[in-house]
Every structure is written in structure tokens, then in C-alpha cells.
Design a protein around this motif. Structure first.
Motif, PDB file in Angstrom:
ATOM      1  N   ARG A 293       7.913  12.378  -9.375  1.00  0.00           N
ATOM      2  CA  ARG A 293       6.494  12.098  -9.736  1.00  0.00           C
ATOM      3  C   ARG A 293       6.321  12.137 -10.903  1.00  0.00           C
ATOM      4  O   ARG A 293       6.508  13.180 -11.910  1.00  0.00           O
ATOM      5  CB  ARG A 293       5.730  13.487  -8.828  1.00  0.00           C
ATOM      6  N   GLN A 294       5.224  10.993 -11.226  1.00  0.00           N
ATOM      7  CA  GLN A 294       4.878  10.630 -12.608  1.00  0.00           C
ATOM      8  C   GLN A 294       3.295  10.933 -12.814  1.00  0.00           C
ATOM      9  O   GLN A 294       2.527  11.078 -11.793  1.00  0.00           O
ATOM     10  CB  GLN A 294       5.176   9.234 -12.785  1.00  0.00           C
ATOM     11  N   PRO A 295       2.924  11.422 -13.971  1.00  0.00           N
ATOM     12  CA  PRO A 295       1.661  11.689 -14.468  1.00  0.00           C
ATOM     13  C   PRO A 295       0.930  10.172 -14.252  1.00  0.00           C
ATOM     14  O   PRO A 295       1.599   9.220 -14.301  1.00  0.00           O
ATOM     15  CB  PRO A 295       1.526  11.992 -15.637  1.00  0.00           C
ATOM     16  N   ASP A 296      -0.380   9.868 -14.257  1.00  0.00           N
ATOM     17  CA  ASP A 296      -1.331   9.115 -14.437  1.00  0.00           C
ATOM     18  C   ASP A 296      -0.952   7.879 -13.629  1.00  0.00           C
ATOM     19  O   ASP A 296      -1.144   6.722 -13.452  1.00  0.00           O
ATOM     20  CB  ASP A 296      -1.109   8.349 -15.912  1.00  0.00           C
ATOM     21  N   ILE A 297      -0.870   8.341 -11.998  1.00  0.00           N
ATOM     22  CA  ILE A 297      -0.961   7.535 -10.969  1.00  0.00           C
ATOM     23  C   ILE A 297      -2.211   7.253 -10.459  1.00  0.00           C
ATOM     24  O   ILE A 297      -2.857   8.289 -10.101  1.00  0.00           O
ATOM     25  CB  ILE A 297       0.121   8.051  -9.892  1.00  0.00           C
ATOM     26  N   ASP A 298      -2.661   6.067 -10.247  1.00  0.00           N
ATOM     27  CA  ASP A 298      -3.852   5.705  -9.805  1.00  0.00           C
ATOM     28  C   ASP A 298      -3.678   5.285  -8.194  1.00  0.00           C
ATOM     29  O   ASP A 298      -3.033   4.492  -7.810  1.00  0.00           O
ATOM     30  CB  ASP A 298      -4.347   4.180 -10.508  1.00  0.00           C
ATOM     31  N   ILE A 299      -4.455   5.925  -7.702  1.00  0.00           N
ATOM     32  CA  ILE A 299      -4.459   6.012  -5.826  1.00  0.00           C
ATOM     33  C   ILE A 299      -4.767   4.510  -5.480  1.00  0.00           C
ATOM     34  O   ILE A 299      -4.199   3.972  -4.627  1.00  0.00           O
ATOM     35  CB  ILE A 299      -5.488   6.867  -5.112  1.00  0.00           C
ATOM     36  N   ASN A 300      -5.837   3.900  -6.059  1.00  0.00           N
ATOM     37  CA  ASN A 300      -6.202   2.587  -5.730  1.00  0.00           C
ATOM     38  C   ASN A 300      -5.112   1.577  -5.988  1.00  0.00           C
ATOM     39  O   ASN A 300      -4.894   0.660  -5.243  1.00  0.00           O
ATOM     40  CB  ASN A 300      -7.551   2.078  -6.611  1.00  0.00           C
ATOM     41  N   ASP A 301      -4.214   1.829  -7.105  1.00  0.00           N
ATOM     42  CA  ASP A 301      -3.355   0.840  -7.489  1.00  0.00           C
ATOM     43  C   ASP A 301      -2.226   1.067  -6.389  1.00  0.00           C
ATOM     44  O   ASP A 301      -1.533  -0.072  -5.891  1.00  0.00           O
ATOM     45  CB  ASP A 301      -2.581   1.229  -8.732  1.00  0.00           C
ATOM     46  N   THR A 302      -1.734   2.193  -5.661  1.00  0.00           N
ATOM     47  CA  THR A 302      -0.977   2.405  -4.679  1.00  0.00           C
ATOM     48  C   THR A 302      -1.363   1.732  -3.468  1.00  0.00           C
ATOM     49  O   THR A 302      -0.681   1.045  -2.620  1.00  0.00           O
ATOM     50  CB  THR A 302      -0.396   3.917  -4.386  1.00  0.00           C
ATOM     51  N   ILE A 303      -2.730   1.595  -3.400  1.00  0.00           N
ATOM     52  CA  ILE A 303      -3.389   1.290  -1.899  1.00  0.00           C
ATOM     53  C   ILE A 303      -2.974  -0.298  -2.030  1.00  0.00           C
ATOM     54  O   ILE A 303      -2.746  -1.072  -1.153  1.00  0.00           O
ATOM     55  CB  ILE A 303      -4.602   1.570  -1.628  1.00  0.00           C
ATOM     56  N   HIS A 304      -3.451  -1.099  -3.309  1.00  0.00           N
ATOM     57  CA  HIS A 304      -3.052  -2.562  -3.324  1.00  0.00           C
ATOM     58  C   HIS A 304      -1.613  -2.972  -3.293  1.00  0.00           C
ATOM     59  O   HIS A 304      -1.186  -4.026  -2.595  1.00  0.00           O
ATOM     60  CB  HIS A 304      -3.574  -2.739  -4.827  1.00  0.00           C
ATOM     61  N   LYS A 305      -0.631  -2.011  -3.655  1.00  0.00           N
ATOM     62  CA  LYS A 305       0.767  -2.378  -3.535  1.00  0.00           C
ATOM     63  C   LYS A 305       1.126  -2.119  -1.837  1.00  0.00           C
ATOM     64  O   LYS A 305       1.877  -3.010  -1.529  1.00  0.00           O
ATOM     65  CB  LYS A 305       1.599  -1.302  -4.326  1.00  0.00           C
ATOM     66  N   SER A 306       0.609  -1.210  -1.322  1.00  0.00           N
ATOM     67  CA  SER A 306       0.632  -1.401   0.120  1.00  0.00           C
ATOM     68  C   SER A 306      -0.004  -2.569   0.854  1.00  0.00           C
ATOM     69  O   SER A 306       0.920  -3.158   1.732  1.00  0.00           O
ATOM     70  CB  SER A 306      -0.019  -0.064   0.715  1.00  0.00           C
ATOM     71  N   LEU A 307      -0.999  -3.094   0.371  1.00  0.00           N
ATOM     72  CA  LEU A 307      -1.637  -4.416   1.045  1.00  0.00           C
ATOM     73  C   LEU A 307      -0.819  -5.406   0.916  1.00  0.00           C
ATOM     74  O   LEU A 307      -0.470  -6.422   1.700  1.00  0.00           O
ATOM     75  CB  LEU A 307      -2.941  -4.533   0.710  1.00  0.00           C
ATOM     76  N   SER A 308      -0.162  -5.440  -0.372  1.00  0.00           N
ATOM     77  CA  SER A 308       0.986  -6.598  -0.694  1.00  0.00           C
ATOM     78  C   SER A 308       2.019  -6.617   0.339  1.00  0.00           C
ATOM     79  O   SER A 308       2.468  -7.468   0.709  1.00  0.00           O
ATOM     80  CB  SER A 308       1.246  -6.296  -2.134  1.00  0.00           C
ATOM     81  N   LEU A 309       2.554  -5.243   0.318  1.00  0.00           N
ATOM     82  CA  LEU A 309       3.528  -5.186   1.325  1.00  0.00           C
ATOM     83  C   LEU A 309       3.464  -5.771   2.676  1.00  0.00           C
ATOM     84  O   LEU A 309       4.199  -5.958   3.445  1.00  0.00           O
ATOM     85  CB  LEU A 309       4.188  -3.756   1.365  1.00  0.00           C
ATOM     86  N   LEU A 310       1.983  -5.515   3.221  1.00  0.00           N
ATOM     87  CA  LEU A 310       1.584  -5.859   4.630  1.00  0.00           C
ATOM     88  C   LEU A 310       1.120  -7.024   4.716  1.00  0.00           C
ATOM     89  O   LEU A 310       0.392  -7.380   5.659  1.00  0.00           O
ATOM     90  CB  LEU A 310       0.946  -4.688   5.040  1.00  0.00           C
ATOM     91  N   GLN A 311       1.367  -8.263   3.974  1.00  0.00           N
ATOM     92  CA  GLN A 311       0.369  -9.374   3.943  1.00  0.00           C
ATOM     93  C   GLN A 311       0.723 -10.211   5.367  1.00  0.00           C
ATOM     94  O   GLN A 311      -0.099 -10.479   6.098  1.00  0.00           O
ATOM     95  CB  GLN A 311       1.138 -10.203   2.881  1.00  0.00           C
ATOM     96  N   SER A 312       1.837 -10.019   5.873  1.00  0.00           N
ATOM     97  CA  SER A 312       2.087 -10.509   7.000  1.00  0.00           C
ATOM     98  C   SER A 312       1.634  -9.994   8.182  1.00  0.00           C
ATOM     99  O   SER A 312       0.927 -10.705   9.291  1.00  0.00           O
ATOM    100  CB  SER A 312       3.806 -10.626   7.518  1.00  0.00           C
ATOM    101  N   ASN A 313       1.326  -8.741   8.151  1.00  0.00           N
ATOM    102  CA  ASN A 313       0.772  -7.875   9.351  1.00  0.00           C
ATOM    103  C   ASN A 313      -0.622  -7.989   9.229  1.00  0.00           C
ATOM    104  O   ASN A 313      -1.554  -8.026  10.211  1.00  0.00           O
ATOM    105  CB  ASN A 313       1.029  -6.504   9.042  1.00  0.00           C
ATOM    106  N   LEU A 314      -1.250  -8.623   7.941  1.00  0.00           N
ATOM    107  CA  LEU A 314      -2.669  -8.503   7.702  1.00  0.00           C
ATOM    108  C   LEU A 314      -3.082  -9.896   7.769  1.00  0.00           C
ATOM    109  O   LEU A 314      -4.476 -10.193   7.381  1.00  0.00           O
ATOM    110  CB  LEU A 314      -3.077  -7.797   6.455  1.00  0.00           C
TER     111      LEU A 314
END
Length: 441
Positions: A293-314
């Protein structure tokens, strides 16, 4: 303790004699298994436990517990075996009253014989023992279920670790070769066709940033404004999602689009290899491996990465993002991406037959907590299913390719709890909502 009237009369009549009363210290052995006993005890105060020892073995199990207002010694006294079936030990300082073989029945002409009068005691004791047995059976079944689940998760974790190792090697090759291929193509074009470098560089750097719906709307505008063919307008809308089109693009549009498309493919390949590597690492969560676990993690950034992973589903889902400016936290990006991916993927599966599917993601922070809400307009989840969705091995995906191991949301729950957070699910005919709370510190 409130007692039925008949039982209360028995206590008041037979167990109030001071001469048949004794105080015992915690740890005192009152009865010994297979030892002589001709008394029926009533607990005036304190707590005692009965233990059963297996013959020729060191195994010992507590089989009952009695406290104020309860009886013990029932079997040996009423069956007239005069042999204790368990060892009874005081857990706390206790006061006991008893009757023995010399105790005579009172008011037998009204209440019947000694046995008839004490029938409420025997019934009461039987009911207590049955309740204890039932509780023990439930606890045993619960423990067995946990054991089975742990064994399944361990086996799956071992398989996941092996699969992750094999996939990691393949993903590593793809990642390094993609970087090498990109560098070689850019170097070759810079020397042989420098005029196309801006197009391929744009594709590599930004890829396709617009959604399909935005690209379709933009294509219609470009088709009318520049007199383009339909396919040209659609591709140009993906490459230039905003503003006027620079003249150097229109000089040789087909070639410009060809090289932009090549750059976009390289961009997507590089991004996909990084996502694949991240997913391979997250698979290890099945085996319980901790993630750094690293400091300075932005929750919004992790959500954007999730949406990128799920492009085909979305592709057919309208995603509405309502992010707030959030303080950063110490976390594992891989773990958080796994949380969002599992919830969003489940929502996509649930909305398969929804005419206009929509997912809304809201992030907020309040005091020392981050609040993340992910809702969808799919069918309502019934109460029975809501109670089970976070349990390991529970899944509603049975047919065709929509199979499931029932591990996704159980892993989500485990990750959220590991951060000291909570997750709740609410569902009605209009909306199904997951609400996650994570502490900032």
C-alpha cells in the motif's frame, strides 16, 4: 429469573431450607463424572459448568452451563442411578441449595406424589438441555461451513498463485515487446516519413478519449462541415474529439487517419498490457497475499482505471461520474481497482436486459471518511439474495458464459474490511446501490 408458577412453588417449598444450602468457591468440583450423587441441586447464585470426559482419553467437552434459577444433578437423582453423568465445576463463587433422598413430599394430597410435583423440574431441565444442544449444533455447523470455505479458498488461492505466475511471464513479454515495437515504429517513421509523425504521436499519447456516443455525435458535425464520407468522419471524430480540424490533417486525411489509428493501437496495447499485469497481481488476492500500500492514492483515479478495464462491458451502458475533489489515502491501487471492477462488472451483468442501462458513481468525503456510491438501474435484488451476496461461493450466474465462482463480492468485502471500511447494499425497483465508506487515515 422469572419462573412458571408450578416451578416457583417447587423452589419456594423445597429449596429455601438453610440447612440444605452451601456456598462454593470458583473452581470447586461439585460433582465428579461417574461419582456418587443422591442430590438435586438448585443454583441460588453463581455459574457452574458440566464437563464430559471421554473414557480412556484426555478429551473433555463442556456440555452444559447452569446459572441462577437452574438445576443440575437431575438425571442421577430422578433416574435413581445415583451416578453423576458429568463433572460439574463452579465457574464463579456460587450458592447452591439441594434436596436428597431424605427429603419428603409436602402437600401430597393437593399436589400429588414427589415425582408428580417435580415433573415441572424435569420438563424445565429437558427444555434447557435441548436448547443447549440445538445451539451447540448450530455452532458446530457454522464452524464446519467456515472450515469448508477456508479449505476451498486455500485451494483456489494455490491455483490462482500458479495461474498468476504463468500469466505474469506472458504479460511481461507482451509489455516489453509492445514498448520495443512502439519505439522501432516511431524511429522508422521519423526517418522515412517525418510528415506522419504528428499523427502517430497523437494516437500514442492520447488514444481515443471520447466515448462511442460522443464520437457518433461529433462525426455527424464533421461530415456536414467538411463534406467527408461517413467512415472518414467517424474515424476523424475519434482522433479529433474537439475543436476545428487543422489544415494539415485534411491535406491527406486517409493517410493521417491511418497513422493515427496505428498510434492508437499501440497506445491501447501498452495500456492493456499494464492492466493485464495489474489484474494478474490482483488475482493473488484470492490466496490472501498482501499488496503493498502506497501513500497519496487518489480514489477517483482508481475508479477511472476500473472503467478503462471494463470498456467492453460498458459499451451499451451510460456511465455517470460525479467525482468530488478527495484527499488522498494510503492504499493499494490494485486492491481498490479490484473492488470497483467487481461491483461494476456485476452491475453490467445484472443490466443485460435493461433497456437503458445506467451506472452512477459518486465520490464524496465527510469528516474522516471517503464515501463511494455505485448504483445501477437494473432489476431489484431480493432480500434473500442481498443477505448472501457477500458470502463466499454464492453466485447467481449460472447459464452460458455468465458463470461465476461466487468470490467477487466476498473478496470486495474482505478488501474493504482490511482498510477498516464498511460496505452496504440497498436495492429497490428503481435502483440498486453499493455504498462504501473508507477511513482517510
Amino acid at each position: 429469573m422469572h419462573q412458571p408458577k408450578a416451578l416457583q412453588r417447587i423452589i419456594d417449598t423445597y429449596f429455601r431450607e438453610p440447612s440444605r444450602s452451601v456456598s462454593v468457591k470458583a473452581g470447586t468440583q461439585v460433582l465428579k463424572q461417574d461419582g456418587y450423587n443422591d442430590k438435586l441441586y438448585w443454583v441460588k447464585k453463581g455459574k457452574l459448568s458440566g464437563y464430559l470426559n471421554k473414557e480412556n482419553s484426555e478429551l473433555t467437552a463442556r456440555v452444559f452451563r447452569v446459572e441462577q434459577g437452574m438445576f443440575f444433578g437431575v438425571h442421577s437423582f430422578f433416574s435413581r442411578t445415583f451416578m453423576a453423568s458429568t463433572t460439574v465445576i463452579a465457574e464463579t463463587d456460587s450458592e447452591l441449595a439441594w434436596i436428597d433422598l431424605n427429603t419428603e413430599a409436602t402437600e401430597s394430597e393437593i399436589y400429588g406424589s414427589f415425582s408428580e410435583q417435580f415433573m415441572p423440574v424435569m420438563v424445565h431441565e429437558l427444555a434447557q438441555r435441548q436448547m443447549i444442544t440445538g445451539i451447540q449444533a448450530l455452532e458446530k455447523e457454522k464452524a464446519l461451513q467456515k472450515l469448508y470455505a477456508a479449505e476451498q479458498m486455500t485451494t483456489l488461492g494455490q491455483l490462482a498463485a500458479g495461474i498468476a505466475h504463468e500469466l505474469n511471464n506472458a504479460v511481461g513479454v507482451l509489455s516489453s515487446k509492445t514498448e520495443g515495437l512502439q519505439s522501432a515504429i516511431c524511429h522508422f517513421l521519423a526517418e522515412s516519413k517525418p510528415e506522419v509523425s504528428p499523427f502517430i504521436d497523437l494516437g500514442i499519447c492520447t488514444g481515443q478519449s471520447s466515448t462511442s456516443a460522443e464520437a457518433r455525435k461529433r462525426a455527424k458535425e464533421l461530415q456536414e462541415k467538411y463534406g467527408l464520407e461517413r467512415d472518414q468522419a467517424r474515424q476523424l471524430a475519434r482522433a479529433q474529439p474537439k475543436g476545428d480540424i487543422p489544415d494539415f490533417w485534411l491535406e491527406n486525411l486517409d493517410e493521417a487517419l491511418q497513422y493515427w489509428d496505428m498510434g492508437r493501437d499501440l497506445h491501447d496495447m501498452r495500456l492493456a498490457s499494464k492492466h493485464a499485469a495489474s489484474i494478474v497481481r490482483s488475482v493473488k488476492q484470492l490466496g490472501g497475499t498482501d499488496h503493498a500500500r502506497q501513500p497519496d492514492i487518489d480514489i477517483n483515479d482508481t475508479i477511472h482505471k476500473s472503467l478503462s478495464l471494463l470498456q467492453s462491458n460498458l459499451r451499451r451502458v451510460n456511465v455517470v461520474l460525479r467525482p468530488a475533489v478527495l484527499p488522498t489515502i494510503t492504499a493499494s491501487t490494485t486492491e481498490l481497482v479490484q473492488v470497483w471492477v467487481n461491483i461494476i462488472k456485476n452491475a453490467c451483468d445484472a443490466m443485460e436486459d435493461t433497456p437503458e442501462p445506467q451506472i452512477e458513481i459518486i465520490t464524496r468525503h465527510s469528516k474522516n471518511r471517503l464515501l463511494i456510491t455505485i448504483s445501477n438501474n437494473g432489476p431489484m435484488i431480493d432480500e434473500a439474495t442481498r443477505r448472501k451476496v457477500f458470502q463466499p461461493n454464492f453466485t447467481t450466474k449460472k447459464g452460458g458464459l455468465q458463470f461465476g465462482l461466487g468470490l467477487g463480492l466476498s473478496i470486495v468485502l474482505r478488501i474493504v474490511h482490511s482498510y477498516g471500511g464498511t460496505i452496504a447494499l440497498k436495492s429497490d425497483p428503481e435502483k440498486t446501490k453499493f455504498r462504501i465508506k473508507l477511513p482517510i487515515a
